[in-house]
Design a protein around this motif. Structure first.
Motif, mmCIF file in Angstrom:
data_model
loop_
_atom_site.group_PDB
_atom_site.id
_atom_site.type_symbol
_atom_site.label_atom_id
_atom_site.label_comp_id
_atom_site.label_asym_id
_atom_site.label_seq_id
_atom_site.Cartn_x
_atom_site.Cartn_y
_atom_site.Cartn_z
ATOM 1 N N ALA A 1 32.150 71.970 11.756
ATOM 2 C CA ALA A 1 31.484 71.181 12.789
ATOM 3 C C ALA A 1 32.230 69.866 13.011
ATOM 4 O O ALA A 1 32.424 69.441 14.159
ATOM 5 N N ARG A 2 32.675 69.229 11.928
ATOM 6 C CA ARG A 2 33.442 67.981 12.055
ATOM 7 C C ARG A 2 34.738 68.217 12.817
ATOM 8 O O ARG A 2 35.122 67.427 13.674
ATOM 9 N N GLU A 3 35.417 69.302 12.489
ATOM 10 C CA GLU A 3 36.667 69.638 13.167
ATOM 11 C C GLU A 3 36.440 69.817 14.667
ATOM 12 O O GLU A 3 37.155 69.254 15.500
ATOM 13 N N LEU A 4 35.424 70.602 15.012
ATOM 14 C CA LEU A 4 35.144 70.877 16.425
ATOM 15 C C LEU A 4 34.654 69.638 17.163
ATOM 16 O O LEU A 4 35.058 69.392 18.311
ATOM 17 N N LEU A 5 33.801 68.848 16.535
ATOM 18 C CA LEU A 5 33.298 67.639 17.185
ATOM 19 C C LEU A 5 34.396 66.609 17.379
ATOM 20 O O LEU A 5 34.376 65.858 18.361
ATOM 21 N N GLY A 6 35.356 66.573 16.472
ATOM 22 C CA GLY A 6 36.489 65.659 16.640
ATOM 23 C C GLY A 6 37.252 65.942 17.922
ATOM 24 O O GLY A 6 37.628 65.026 18.650
ATOM 25 N N VAL A 7 37.450 67.217 18.205
ATOM 26 C CA VAL A 7 38.131 67.616 19.442
ATOM 27 C C VAL A 7 37.286 67.237 20.654
ATOM 28 O O VAL A 7 37.783 66.646 21.617
ATOM 29 N N GLN A 8 35.992 67.553 20.616
ATOM 30 C CA GLN A 8 35.114 67.296 21.759
ATOM 31 C C GLN A 8 35.012 65.796 22.045
ATOM 32 O O GLN A 8 35.071 65.367 23.196
ATOM 33 N N ALA A 9 34.854 64.997 21.000
ATOM 34 C CA ALA A 9 34.740 63.544 21.179
ATOM 35 C C ALA A 9 36.042 62.960 21.705
ATOM 36 O O ALA A 9 36.029 62.005 22.486
#
Length: 65
Positions: free
Chosen positions: A6-14
């Motif tokens: 989730a952290r990995e994916l949210l980093g991209v989205q943010a």
């Protein structure tokens, strides 16, 4: 979904911060909420400053189950 994923994916989205990324972040947070609870969601919102990026606030509900 693991919190690490989730952290990995949210980093991209943010990092991209468009309307499409807001929707993707919402879906990620909904899955985190279902699997790990509200505290994990709130932590991610603070960690990635999602309140400023997408208007998500700690305590906000993302899953409807």
């Amino acid at each position: 979904m693991t919190l690490a994923k989730a952290r990995e994916l949210l980093g991209v989205q943010a990092g991209l911060a468009s309307g499409y990324n807001r929707n993707a972040a919402r879906l990620i947070l909904a899955e985190v909420e279902r699997e790990h609870g509200q505290n994990a969601v709130d932590q991610l919102i603070r960690e990635f400053d999602l309140e400023n990026h997408f208007g998500f606030r700690p305590g906000e509900k993302f899953s409807h189950s």
